[in-house]
Scaffold this active site. Sequence first.
Site, PDB file in Angstrom:
ATOM      1  N   HIS A 121      75.277   3.336   5.082  1.00 41.44           N
ATOM      2  CA  HIS A 121      76.166   2.010   4.904  1.00 41.44           C
ATOM      3  C   HIS A 121      75.724   1.344   3.850  1.00 41.44           C
ATOM      4  O   HIS A 121      74.838   1.309   3.330  1.00 41.44           O
ATOM      5  CB  HIS A 121      76.411   1.244   6.412  1.00 41.44           C
ATOM      6  CG  HIS A 121      75.144   0.465   6.764  1.00 41.44           C
ATOM      7  ND1 HIS A 121      74.080   1.189   7.201  1.00 41.44           N
ATOM      8  CD2 HIS A 121      74.796  -0.791   6.443  1.00 41.44           C
ATOM      9  CE1 HIS A 121      73.102  -0.037   7.765  1.00 41.44           C
ATOM     10  NE2 HIS A 121      73.473  -1.020   7.311  1.00 41.44           N
ATOM     11  N   TYR A 137      79.235  -2.034   6.433  1.00 44.34           N
ATOM     12  CA  TYR A 137      80.511  -1.327   6.244  1.00 44.34           C
ATOM     13  C   TYR A 137      80.161  -0.028   5.745  1.00 44.34           C
ATOM     14  O   TYR A 137      79.315   0.279   4.997  1.00 44.34           O
ATOM     15  CB  TYR A 137      81.564  -1.976   5.625  1.00 44.34           C
ATOM     16  CG  TYR A 137      82.458  -3.097   6.106  1.00 44.34           C
ATOM     17  CD1 TYR A 137      83.040  -3.058   7.105  1.00 44.34           C
ATOM     18  CD2 TYR A 137      81.987  -4.565   5.722  1.00 44.34           C
ATOM     19  CE1 TYR A 137      83.690  -4.146   7.729  1.00 44.34           C
ATOM     20  CE2 TYR A 137      82.634  -5.491   6.458  1.00 44.34           C
ATOM     21  CZ  TYR A 137      83.577  -5.384   7.193  1.00 44.34           C
ATOM     22  OH  TYR A 137      84.043  -6.743   7.683  1.00 44.34           O
ATOM     23  N   THR A 138      80.945   1.182   6.368  1.00 48.94           N
ATOM     24  CA  THR A 138      80.745   2.375   5.946  1.00 48.94           C
ATOM     25  C   THR A 138      82.229   2.803   5.380  1.00 48.94           C
ATOM     26  O   THR A 138      82.970   2.740   6.147  1.00 48.94           O
ATOM     27  CB  THR A 138      80.241   3.419   7.121  1.00 48.94           C
ATOM     28  OG1 THR A 138      79.050   2.993   7.550  1.00 48.94           O
ATOM     29  CG2 THR A 138      80.235   4.731   6.223  1.00 48.94           C
TER      30      THR A 138
END
Length: 336
Positions: A121, A137-138
């Site tokens: 991520h 966040y990915t």
Amino acid sequence: VTQWLAEHPGGQGAIMPHAGGDATEDFSGQGHSNFAKDKLKDFIVGELEGGAAASAAAAVVEKPSLFKKIVGIFRSPTFLEAGVKKSAALLEKTDLSPDTRRFRFALPTKNTKLGLPVGNHMQVYATVGGETVMRPYTPVSGDGERGYFDMVIKVYGKTDKFPAGGKMSQHLEALKVGDTIDVKGPLGKFVYKGKGLFSVEGEDRTAERIGLVAGGTGITPAYQVIKAILEDPNDATQVSLLFANQSPADILLKEELDKFAADFPDRFTLTYTVDKAADGWTGETGFVDEAMIKDSMPAPGEGTFIAVCGPPVMVESAVFPSLRTAGYDRWDVMAF
């Protein structure tokens, strides 16, 4: 800090990029718990004064050799650099549901790739009300895409229970085309390398069957692993997903997941569970428990690996205890 590396919930990869430098912004922006702040008192090395320490750390960074420079000319340029904050501008925003958006951000050139290994991520940074906020966040786009990356994000508005709402998601919601965000990565302790080969904290391992348990927005790293496995016709790894949400309307990437299940019925097993079922709901109902784990995940034993990503309460209070009672060895279970 060295003593804490093995215990850090985010793995060593979340700490090591800050070695030798000022980690104040990253620690503060994470919204660490009181437990983490108490741990800081035990492990803090000291306070950084001036730029001497940071300059010294930068001085020991390896300079690329002539060979690496020549090879780099023929490779697609990579956007992310470990420990370096980069800016990306919003290209477009697409509504997926009343509270879910797909944000597409531009990379420097049409040939640039993000450079995020599958399962990793990145941190996204914003200044909200004078305060630095950062969230992991990915992206849902893979490294096969060039020139952009996509993030699917649920916008958490202000409510009576949560008067501040989701600070980062509201900030992203307010962005206009051309506005920028800052990101830093890659981060994470799990990397899927293909054909059942993956690494945890840099140690290579293999599995014939990978089970993924996700909750809410924790689906994005699991989705990347599923996508990488199923889009490779030479990858025979069996993959299963148990995806928990509050309601059917909250299920992110449902269309994509349902298509994978329809296209690869022999390779992908998909199970949904929700807290509040709607009329006509055909999935599971209720919190993740031992029975649900046994019904949806590959059986414990040699060749099976389970990875989990979701809200801490779900992971620690429901998923991990259920996996233990279902017979999974600790060595074969990991949180993203």
